[in-house]
Design a protein around this motif. Structure first.
Motif, PDB file in Angstrom:
ATOM      1  N   GLU A  88      44.399  39.547  30.339  1.00 13.06           N
ATOM      2  CA  GLU A  88      43.251  38.523  30.621  1.00 13.06           C
ATOM      3  C   GLU A  88      42.377  39.499  31.716  1.00 13.06           C
ATOM      4  OE1 GLU A  88      44.530  35.267  33.219  1.00 13.06           O
ATOM      5  OE2 GLU A  88      46.318  36.488  33.724  1.00 13.06           O
ATOM      6  N   LEU A  89      41.042  38.831  31.567  1.00  6.10           N
ATOM      7  CA  LEU A  89      40.379  39.675  32.724  1.00  6.10           C
ATOM      8  C   LEU A  89      40.892  39.360  34.100  1.00  6.10           C
ATOM      9  CD1 LEU A  89      36.734  38.355  31.461  1.00  6.10           C
ATOM     10  CD2 LEU A  89      37.527  40.583  31.255  1.00  6.10           C
ATOM     11  N   TRP A  90      40.662  40.377  34.924  1.00  2.16           N
ATOM     12  CA  TRP A  90      41.045  40.379  36.082  1.00  2.16           C
ATOM     13  C   TRP A  90      40.827  39.107  36.945  1.00  2.16           C
ATOM     14  CZ3 TRP A  90      45.057  43.302  37.966  1.00  2.16           C
ATOM     15  CH2 TRP A  90      45.252  43.364  39.451  1.00  2.16           C
ATOM     16  N   PRO A  91      41.846  38.342  37.264  1.00  2.93           N
ATOM     17  CA  PRO A  91      41.700  37.031  38.007  1.00  2.93           C
ATOM     18  C   PRO A  91      41.490  37.229  39.441  1.00  2.93           C
ATOM     19  CG  PRO A  91      43.874  37.219  37.404  1.00  2.93           C
ATOM     20  CD  PRO A  91      43.311  38.354  36.866  1.00  2.93           C
ATOM     21  N   TYR A  92      41.692  38.303  40.038  1.00  4.30           N
ATOM     22  CA  TYR A  92      41.912  38.285  41.584  1.00  4.30           C
ATOM     23  C   TYR A  92      40.406  38.911  42.060  1.00  4.30           C
ATOM     24  CZ  TYR A  92      46.714  37.851  40.142  1.00  4.30           C
ATOM     25  OH  TYR A  92      47.968  37.232  39.722  1.00  4.30           O
ATOM     26  N   VAL A  93      40.508  38.727  43.603  1.00  5.21           N
ATOM     27  CA  VAL A  93      39.538  39.240  44.291  1.00  5.21           C
ATOM     28  C   VAL A  93      40.068  39.753  45.702  1.00  5.21           C
ATOM     29  CG1 VAL A  93      37.444  37.952  43.456  1.00  5.21           C
ATOM     30  CG2 VAL A  93      38.761  36.965  45.186  1.00  5.21           C
ATOM     31  N   PRO A  94      39.572  40.742  46.453  1.00  4.38           N
ATOM     32  CA  PRO A  94      40.150  41.461  47.512  1.00  4.38           C
ATOM     33  C   PRO A  94      40.232  40.044  48.685  1.00  4.38           C
ATOM     34  CG  PRO A  94      38.509  42.518  46.878  1.00  4.38           C
ATOM     35  CD  PRO A  94      38.259  41.481  45.791  1.00  4.38           C
ATOM     36  N   TYR A  95      41.387  40.065  49.174  1.00  5.76           N
ATOM     37  CA  TYR A  95      41.652  39.291  50.121  1.00  5.76           C
ATOM     38  C   TYR A  95      40.479  38.892  51.159  1.00  5.76           C
ATOM     39  CZ  TYR A  95      44.395  37.146  54.020  1.00  5.76           C
ATOM     40  OH  TYR A  95      45.062  36.350  55.115  1.00  5.76           O
ATOM     41  N   ASN A  96      39.990  40.160  51.658  1.00  2.00           N
ATOM     42  CA  ASN A  96      39.066  40.098  52.783  1.00  2.00           C
ATOM     43  C   ASN A  96      37.560  39.593  52.559  1.00  2.00           C
ATOM     44  OD1 ASN A  96      38.241  42.139  51.356  1.00  2.00           O
ATOM     45  ND2 ASN A  96      38.148  43.652  53.039  1.00  2.00           N
ATOM     46  N   LEU A  97      37.515  39.286  51.139  1.00  2.00           N
ATOM     47  CA  LEU A  97      36.140  38.884  50.580  1.00  2.00           C
ATOM     48  C   LEU A  97      36.117  37.282  50.513  1.00  2.00           C
ATOM     49  CD1 LEU A  97      35.231  41.168  48.019  1.00  2.00           C
ATOM     50  CD2 LEU A  97      34.504  41.147  50.401  1.00  2.00           C
ATOM     51  N   VAL A  98      37.155  36.430  50.634  1.00  2.00           N
ATOM     52  CA  VAL A  98      37.359  35.042  50.643  1.00  2.00           C
ATOM     53  C   VAL A  98      37.253  34.430  51.917  1.00  2.00           C
ATOM     54  CG1 VAL A  98      38.152  35.077  48.186  1.00  2.00           C
ATOM     55  CG2 VAL A  98      39.696  35.072  50.250  1.00  2.00           C
ATOM     56  N   ALA A  99      36.498  33.344  52.022  1.00  2.00           N
ATOM     57  CA  ALA A  99      36.587  32.268  53.410  1.00  2.00           C
ATOM     58  C   ALA A  99      37.859  31.897  53.699  1.00  2.00           C
ATOM     59  CB  ALA A  99      35.600  31.559  53.072  1.00  2.00           C
ATOM     60  N   PRO A 101      41.677  32.384  52.009  1.00  2.00           N
ATOM     61  CA  PRO A 101      42.655  32.811  51.213  1.00  2.00           C
ATOM     62  C   PRO A 101      43.884  32.060  50.867  1.00  2.00           C
ATOM     63  CG  PRO A 101      42.681  33.970  53.148  1.00  2.00           C
ATOM     64  CD  PRO A 101      41.687  32.893  53.335  1.00  2.00           C
ATOM     65  N   TYR A 102      44.168  30.936  51.844  1.00  2.00           N
ATOM     66  CA  TYR A 102      45.416  30.085  51.644  1.00  2.00           C
ATOM     67  C   TYR A 102      44.940  28.942  50.955  1.00  2.00           C
ATOM     68  CZ  TYR A 102      47.910  33.635  54.010  1.00  2.00           C
ATOM     69  OH  TYR A 102      48.376  35.007  54.271  1.00  2.00           O
ATOM     70  N   ALA A 103      43.702  28.794  50.406  1.00  2.00           N
ATOM     71  CA  ALA A 103      43.354  27.366  49.774  1.00  2.00           C
ATOM     72  C   ALA A 103      44.362  27.273  48.565  1.00  2.00           C
ATOM     73  CB  ALA A 103      41.861  27.386  49.476  1.00  2.00           C
ATOM     74  N   ARG A 104      44.235  25.741  48.281  1.00  2.00           N
ATOM     75  CA  ARG A 104      45.135  25.682  47.115  1.00  2.00           C
ATOM     76  C   ARG A 104      44.718  26.168  45.865  1.00  2.00           C
ATOM     77  NH1 ARG A 104      46.942  19.567  45.420  1.00  2.00           N
ATOM     78  NH2 ARG A 104      48.765  20.087  46.522  1.00  2.00           N
ATOM     79  N   VAL A 119      39.122  31.630  42.857  1.00  2.00           N
ATOM     80  CA  VAL A 119      38.723  30.085  42.621  1.00  2.00           C
ATOM     81  C   VAL A 119      37.734  29.677  43.577  1.00  2.00           C
ATOM     82  CG1 VAL A 119      41.172  29.637  41.903  1.00  2.00           C
ATOM     83  CG2 VAL A 119      40.669  29.712  44.289  1.00  2.00           C
ATOM     84  N   PRO A 120      37.190  28.562  43.126  1.00  2.00           N
ATOM     85  CA  PRO A 120      35.976  28.280  43.933  1.00  2.00           C
ATOM     86  C   PRO A 120      36.399  27.530  45.357  1.00  2.00           C
ATOM     87  CG  PRO A 120      35.850  27.134  41.730  1.00  2.00           C
ATOM     88  CD  PRO A 120      37.116  28.058  41.510  1.00  2.00           C
ATOM     89  N   GLN A 121      37.443  27.051  45.358  1.00  2.00           N
ATOM     90  CA  GLN A 121      38.103  26.604  46.639  1.00  2.00           C
ATOM     91  C   GLN A 121      38.049  27.604  47.534  1.00  2.00           C
ATOM     92  OE1 GLN A 121      39.777  25.985  43.877  1.00  2.00           O
ATOM     93  NE2 GLN A 121      40.015  24.027  43.279  1.00  2.00           N
ATOM     94  N   ALA A 122      38.513  29.005  47.278  1.00  2.00           N
ATOM     95  CA  ALA A 122      38.722  29.946  48.271  1.00  2.00           C
ATOM     96  C   ALA A 122      37.428  30.636  48.731  1.00  2.00           C
ATOM     97  CB  ALA A 122      39.746  30.879  47.801  1.00  2.00           C
ATOM     98  N   LEU A 123      36.350  30.483  47.972  1.00  2.00           N
ATOM     99  CA  LEU A 123      35.233  31.091  48.100  1.00  2.00           C
ATOM    100  C   LEU A 123      34.124  30.332  48.703  1.00  2.00           C
ATOM    101  CD1 LEU A 123      34.433  32.987  44.558  1.00  2.00           C
ATOM    102  CD2 LEU A 123      35.433  34.162  46.620  1.00  2.00           C
TER     103      LEU A 123
END
Length: 148
Positions: A88-99, A101-104, A119-123
């Motif tokens: 599958e396409l890489w589903p992850y982003v670096p931890y420091n780029l999301v607002a 990271p512990y969102a559902r 996921v949109p909830q984290a961004l």
């Protein structure tokens, strides 16, 4: 005009043929479950034989394949799937780029270290910029401007 007529006779300029657009140079990251060196070799050989591929980096520990070149993500994904591996396409982003990271649904125990799911909830920020500006001078905000 004699020189231009001569040049047009010597050189054939056919404007009616449309030129093919070249695909942009990009990097495609794919998550592939690989268990052994044979799996790594099979995936690397399949992807590197594609037209337009410049480099292939395989990280077995993270289950990640990075393909750089003039390729399309869908075609690379189909080529990896043709080896018999689940991909599958890489589903992850670096931890420091999301607002958040512990969102559902963003925090994933299977994710490589330093990454969370994209996921949109984290961004997205929960209130957006409008909420931030409206509460900036509010009496209910303890961190509001004290000049007022």
């Amino acid at each position: 005009m004699g020189v231009l007529d001569r040049l047009s006779d010597i050189f054939d300029f056919d404007v009616s043929k449309p030129r093919k657009k070249r695909k942009p140079m990009q990097t495609v990251d794919i998550k592939v479950k690989m268990d052994c060196d044979g799996c790594v070799r099979r995936v690397r050989n399949a992807v590197s034989s594609m037209k337009g591929v410049k480099s292939v980096d395989v990280d077995r520990k993270q289950s990640k394949v990075s393909v750089s070149g003039y390729v399309e993500a869908g075609k690379v994904l189909n080529k990896v799937k043709s080896t018999g591996k689940r991909a599958e396409l890489w589903p992850y982003v670096p931890y420091n780029l999301v607002a958040y990271p512990y969102a559902r649904q963003a925090y994933d125990k299977k994710a490589p270290s330093g990454y969370v799911k994209n996921v949109p909830q984290a961004l997205a920020s929960p209130g957006g910029p409008e909420e931030h500006f409206t509460t900036l001078f509010s009496d209910e905000n303890p961190n509001a401007c004290s000049i007022m």
